[in-house]
Design a protein around this motif. Structure first.
Motif, PDB file in Angstrom:
ATOM      1  N   GLU A  26      -6.087  77.514  21.512  1.00 31.78           N
ATOM      2  CA  GLU A  26      -5.916  76.309  20.690  1.00 31.78           C
ATOM      3  C   GLU A  26      -7.225  75.907  20.021  1.00 31.78           C
ATOM      4  O   GLU A  26      -7.240  75.396  18.911  1.00 31.78           O
ATOM      5  N   ALA A  30      -7.361  75.533  16.182  1.00 32.05           N
ATOM      6  CA  ALA A  30      -7.649  74.197  15.640  1.00 32.05           C
ATOM      7  C   ALA A  30      -8.783  74.282  14.622  1.00 32.05           C
ATOM      8  O   ALA A  30      -8.733  73.637  13.571  1.00 32.05           O
ATOM      9  N   VAL A 105       2.023  75.418  11.069  1.00 32.70           N
ATOM     10  CA  VAL A 105       1.794  76.218  12.262  1.00 32.70           C
ATOM     11  C   VAL A 105       3.124  76.522  12.934  1.00 32.70           C
ATOM     12  O   VAL A 105       3.897  75.618  13.223  1.00 32.70           O
TER      13      VAL A 105
ATOM     14  N   GLY B  54       3.836  71.948  15.911  1.00 30.69           N
ATOM     15  CA  GLY B  54       2.880  72.973  16.362  1.00 30.69           C
ATOM     16  C   GLY B  54       1.456  72.581  16.053  1.00 30.69           C
ATOM     17  O   GLY B  54       0.567  72.624  16.913  1.00 30.69           O
ATOM     18  N   LYS B  55       1.247  72.147  14.829  1.00 26.51           N
ATOM     19  CA  LYS B  55      -0.101  71.785  14.406  1.00 26.51           C
ATOM     20  C   LYS B  55      -0.623  70.599  15.215  1.00 26.51           C
ATOM     21  O   LYS B  55      -1.780  70.589  15.640  1.00 26.51           O
ATOM     22  N   VAL B  58      -1.671  71.843  18.695  1.00 23.97           N
ATOM     23  CA  VAL B  58      -2.889  72.671  18.651  1.00 23.97           C
ATOM     24  C   VAL B  58      -4.128  71.782  18.479  1.00 23.97           C
ATOM     25  O   VAL B  58      -5.112  71.897  19.219  1.00 23.97           O
ATOM     26  N   ILE B  59      -4.057  70.872  17.518  1.00 30.99           N
ATOM     27  CA  ILE B  59      -5.226  70.030  17.222  1.00 30.99           C
ATOM     28  C   ILE B  59      -5.538  69.102  18.403  1.00 30.99           C
ATOM     29  O   ILE B  59      -6.683  68.996  18.845  1.00 30.99           O
ATOM     30  N   LYS B  61      -4.638  69.348  21.589  1.00 28.74           N
ATOM     31  CA  LYS B  61      -5.034  70.040  22.813  1.00 28.74           C
ATOM     32  C   LYS B  61      -6.466  70.558  22.684  1.00 28.74           C
ATOM     33  O   LYS B  61      -7.295  70.389  23.578  1.00 28.74           O
ATOM     34  N   SER B  62      -6.756  71.176  21.533  1.00 26.52           N
ATOM     35  CA  SER B  62      -8.101  71.722  21.349  1.00 26.52           C
ATOM     36  C   SER B  62      -9.164  70.631  21.377  1.00 26.52           C
ATOM     37  O   SER B  62     -10.150  70.718  22.108  1.00 26.52           O
ATOM     38  N   GLU B  63      -8.940  69.584  20.576  1.00 26.67           N
ATOM     39  CA  GLU B  63     -10.007  68.608  20.367  1.00 26.67           C
ATOM     40  C   GLU B  63     -10.075  67.551  21.461  1.00 26.67           C
ATOM     41  O   GLU B  63     -11.154  67.055  21.761  1.00 26.67           O
ATOM     42  N   ASP B  66      -9.342  70.321  25.538  1.00 25.15           N
ATOM     43  CA  ASP B  66     -10.251  71.444  25.807  1.00 25.15           C
ATOM     44  C   ASP B  66     -11.708  71.086  25.492  1.00 25.15           C
ATOM     45  O   ASP B  66     -12.608  71.341  26.281  1.00 25.15           O
ATOM     46  N   ARG B  67     -11.930  70.501  24.316  1.00 24.21           N
ATOM     47  CA  ARG B  67     -13.302  70.233  23.883  1.00 24.21           C
ATOM     48  C   ARG B  67     -13.837  68.933  24.471  1.00 24.21           C
ATOM     49  O   ARG B  67     -14.912  68.899  25.050  1.00 24.21           O
ATOM     50  N   TYR B  68     -13.097  67.868  24.315  1.00 22.44           N
ATOM     51  CA  TYR B  68     -13.467  66.569  24.899  1.00 22.44           C
ATOM     52  C   TYR B  68     -12.325  66.113  25.813  1.00 22.44           C
ATOM     53  O   TYR B  68     -11.226  65.892  25.333  1.00 22.44           O
ATOM     54  N   SER B  91       4.830  76.354  23.421  1.00 19.40           N
ATOM     55  CA  SER B  91       4.030  77.562  23.212  1.00 19.40           C
ATOM     56  C   SER B  91       2.558  77.228  22.992  1.00 19.40           C
ATOM     57  O   SER B  91       1.693  78.068  23.207  1.00 19.40           O
ATOM     58  N   PHE B  92       2.263  76.013  22.551  1.00 15.63           N
ATOM     59  CA  PHE B  92       0.856  75.646  22.363  1.00 15.63           C
ATOM     60  C   PHE B  92       0.326  74.765  23.501  1.00 15.63           C
ATOM     61  O   PHE B  92      -0.731  74.157  23.377  1.00 15.63           O
ATOM     62  N   GLY B  93       1.087  74.684  24.583  1.00 11.75           N
ATOM     63  CA  GLY B  93       0.528  74.080  25.787  1.00 11.75           C
ATOM     64  C   GLY B  93       0.887  72.625  26.045  1.00 11.75           C
ATOM     65  O   GLY B  93       0.275  71.986  26.896  1.00 11.75           O
ATOM     66  N   LYS B 136       1.758  65.105   8.524  1.00 14.38           N
ATOM     67  CA  LYS B 136       1.363  66.382   7.889  1.00 14.38           C
ATOM     68  C   LYS B 136      -0.140  66.617   7.988  1.00 14.38           C
ATOM     69  O   LYS B 136      -0.601  67.732   8.111  1.00 14.38           O
TER      70      LYS B 136
END
Lengths: 389, 332
Positions: A26, A30, A105, B54-55, B58-59, B61-63, B66-68, B91-93, B136
């Motif tokens: 991700e 991202a 996505v 999905g987007k 992803v955004i 979860k990552s930001e 995972d990251r912060y 599928s993206f967690g 969006k």
């Protein structure tokens, strides 16, 4: 000897690395999505480079800087004893800032203008510090990460050229990262000239002048003669007519027309000979009738590169082989020539498979970024997987 | 009375209105969250959102995981999508739940409010941040901008998003505010009955972060009325001081037809009247009821504009003597 041992140890760890990478899925996606949604037209890359700079800061890199031409770069220091490796990705996209840059996505695909060229390439470069940390890899070499501006079309690699010419310590080798296609392995650069041919015909049409049928007809005569130029098949040489712009109406012959073309060849001197021939054709047309034609060269690259047996190429091939990625060797007309000029060993790699490059539906497959190379893979709408090699 | 209310609202606007840019330092935000021992759940209610979900996952979860480590769980609560919404989100967690499976003994009602309500049971955290799935131009600010005021301000309980809509304006002062239903229905209603609540620039926005102890004390209309009803209930219990609002810049989403907006308005009006009934307010018009409140913005400063709109009434013409005389009508 020690290096060889280290390399074979690395090869044996590759499959483990690959499975660990799924934890960063991700994070990499991202970065690709956010970069994909930031407009970065040629000469307007500042928002994208600011994003990259922020990511470099978050990764606690050193020497983070934006240079005079807008390139963004930073250093991940090595443990010492190695050299300097440059990993570069071009930030500019072919798209104007006014189009909708939304990325969509699905579980299989990222889709949006510029996602393959080159948001995914930049995302891979930007994510490298996290990837190395996650895999517990400490490089000996210093790693310079670079997002370049002004690379495409009229930008003519100005960003990368500025960096390579002015960087305080010349890198020992460089890897250029492109979003697509996975398996790409370029290590040599074609000679190339890119130019515009402008044709102007008089405003007042003289009904008696047989020759003055407008700029399209005049340009067509030039094109006919260019196509008659003989080019050798080996070493590979080609003349590409990329774009024609002329006219607005059905019934008014235009007075202006432009042709964009590119000549490329693996053989030293061949491109120059062909361009000389095109110049002659234009002079001939100018002499024959009242038409005014001129050639302007906007980009030039020298041919050259490193050998197939160069250690950088050899190691890359071995890594690809271990990952079941079939290398697709193709010379490049872009970044590599800049390194060739400076005698820096360099290769260009692709990250995943994609389709519709430079279309609004440009898309890139997610799975090949992380897991495996699917020779039948590729992307299209929905779940269908097609395109072969 | 009117002057007092105005000054009060303008000072509330200054102190309780934020811009997401104020919270750019996520490291600081995560530290403060950890220092206070808070946990945060992100809840995304869905119904057939495979194109955008999905987007978002992803955004976020990552930001934000995972990251912060700002968000402790991402829960997608689905009303029974017939497309691939649940599959894509998983599928993206994201943790994906079917609304009907949560508290099954309470039954299942189809509606966004149902999912928001069930999220209180399903999610574990102290703060729940609700974000719609149809955005969006998704970005971490849609969450950070809403939870940050709660993390930094213990006395705030309910933070609403508002968006600076890209209205055409030349420069300087521009009209600001919500969508069509907000401006045509909700703001006039609030101006009449709850003038304080007009301080919220976009009362209907679907993105808000709320503390659990507030959420579990209020009823949830399951349909369009959920936001309006929340505002009234939280206001009646805690006052305007419990609210905050954050400018999240632009939000790009699909446009709704006038017919859909009609349905939405009908649902909102039902909820509004039920709240009025619950508080015994149906026949009580406050004194300032002829002041209509709208917004204008200058740069990042938002100001209310008030306009006195008095709908005076004339009697039937036949009761006017001069009229009767002119037309020879005898007094009845």
């Amino acid at each position: 000897m020690q290096d060889e041992q280290q390399f074979s140890a690395l090869l044996s760890q590759l499959s483990g690395y690959r499975s660990q990478l799924s934890g960063l899925r991700e994070l990499v996606l991202a970065n690709a999505i956010m970069l994909g949604e930031i407009p970065a037209p040629l000469f307007g890359e500042d928002k994208a480079t600011a994003f990259i700079r922020d990511r470099f800061m978050e990764s606690a890199l050193e020497h983070i800087s934006l240079d005079e031409v807008g390139n963004v770069s930073a250093v991940l220091p090595g443990s010492g004893g190695g050299g300097t490796i440059l990993v570069a990705a071009h930030v500019d996209k072919v798209w104007d800032g006014s189009i909708d840059h939304s990325v969509t996505v699905s579980p299989e695909l990222l889709k949006g203008p510029g996602i393959a060229d080159n948001s995914i390439g930049v995302a891979a470069m930007v994510s490298l510090p996290e990837i190395l940390r996650h895999l517990g890899i400490q490089l000996k070499s210093d790693l310079i990460l670079l997002g370049t501006t002004r690379s495409m079309g009229r930008g003519d690699l100005a960003g990368l050229r500025f960096f390579v010419e002015n960087v305080q310590r010349t890198p020992d080798c460089a890897v250029c990262v492109e979003g697509v296609q996975l398996g790409r392995l370029s290590y040599s650069s074609l000679g190339m000239v890119r130019g515009d041919i402008y044709v102007r015909t008089p405003e007042e049409r003289d009904w008696l002048s047989y020759n003055n049928k407008g700029a399209i007809v005049a340009l067509n005569r030039i094109i006919d003669r260019i196509l008659a130029i003989e080019t050798p098949r080996q070493p590979e040489t080609s003349i590409i007519l990329g774009s024609v712009m002329a006219g607005t109406a059905y019934n008014v012959p235009p007075t202006k027309a432009t042709l964009r073309f590119e000549v490329r060849s693996e053989q030293r001197g061949m491109v120059a000979r062909i361009v000389d021939r095109i110049t002659e054709i234009i002079e001939q047309i100018n002499a024959e009738d009242g038409v005014h034609a001129e050639l302007s060269v906007i980009a030039r690259r020298k041919p050259g590169g490193i050998e197939f047996s160069h250690p950088l190429v050899k190691s890359t091939r071995k890594i690809m082989e271990r990952l079941a990625i079939k290398p697709k060797v193709a010379p490049s007309t872009s970044e590599l020539s800049t390194f060739v000029d400076k005698g820096i060993s360099a290769i260009t790699l692709g990250i995943t498979r994609g389709e519709g490059k430079h279309s609004l539906d440009e898309c890139a497959a997610i799975e090949p970024i992380f897991y495996r190379f699917d020779p039948a893979g590729g992307c299209s709408s929905g779940n269908r997987w097609r395109i072969g090699q | 009375m009117e002057d007092w209310a105005m000054t009060d609202l303008s000072s509330w606007l200054d102190k309780h209105t934020f811009h997401h840019g104020e919270f750019w330092d996520l490291l600081k935000l995560v530290k403060e969250k950890e220092r206070k021992g808070l946990t945060i759940s992100l809840c995304i209610p869905t119904l057939n959102e495979e194109k955008t979900i999905g987007k978002e996952i992803v955004i976020f979860k990552s930001e934000l995981m995972d990251r912060y480590p700002l968000v402790d769980e991402i829960a997608v609560i689905d009303s029974g999508s017939t497309d691939k919404t649940r599959e894509v989100a998983a599928s993206f967690g994201a943790d994906v739940y079917l609304s009907a499976d949560i508290l099954p003994e309470q039954g299942f009602k189809r509606g966004k409010g149902e999912n928001l309500w069930k999220a209180i049971y399903q999610c574990k955290s102290d703060i729940i941040c609700y974000v719609d799935a149809d955005i969006k131009n998704i970005h971490p600010r849609f969450v950070t901008g809403l939870v940050a005021p709660l993390i930094y301000n213990d006395h705030m309980h309910y933070i609403k998003a508002f968006y600076d809509r890209p209205l055409a304006f030349s420069q300087g002062i521009r009209p600001s505010g919500g969508g069509r239903v907000t401006e045509i229905l909700v703001r006039p209603l609030f101006s009449l009955f709850f003038p304080d609540l007009t301080a919220l620039i976009q009362p209907l926005s679907g993105e808000y972060a709320v503390r659990r102890q507030v959420l579990h004390e209020i009823p949830f209309p399951i349909g369009y009325g959920v936001e309006t009803s929340h505002l009234i209930d939280v206001y009646m219990k805690y006052g305007l001081a419990a609210f905050g609002q954050t400018d999240l810049d632009q939000r790009v989403h699909r446009n709704q037809s006038t017919l859909d907006l009609g349905k939405m308005s009908f649902g909102i009006l039902q909820s509004f009247l039920s709240r009025m009934e619950a508080y015994g307010l149906v026949d009580k018009l406050p004194a300032t009821s002829n002041i209509f409140r709208q917004f204008q913005a200058e740069g990042n400063r938002y100001q209310q504009t008030t306009r006195e709109i008095i709908e005076e009434e004339r009697p039937p013409m036949i009761t006017i003597p001069a009229y009767r005389e002119r037309f020879g009508i005898a007094e009845q």
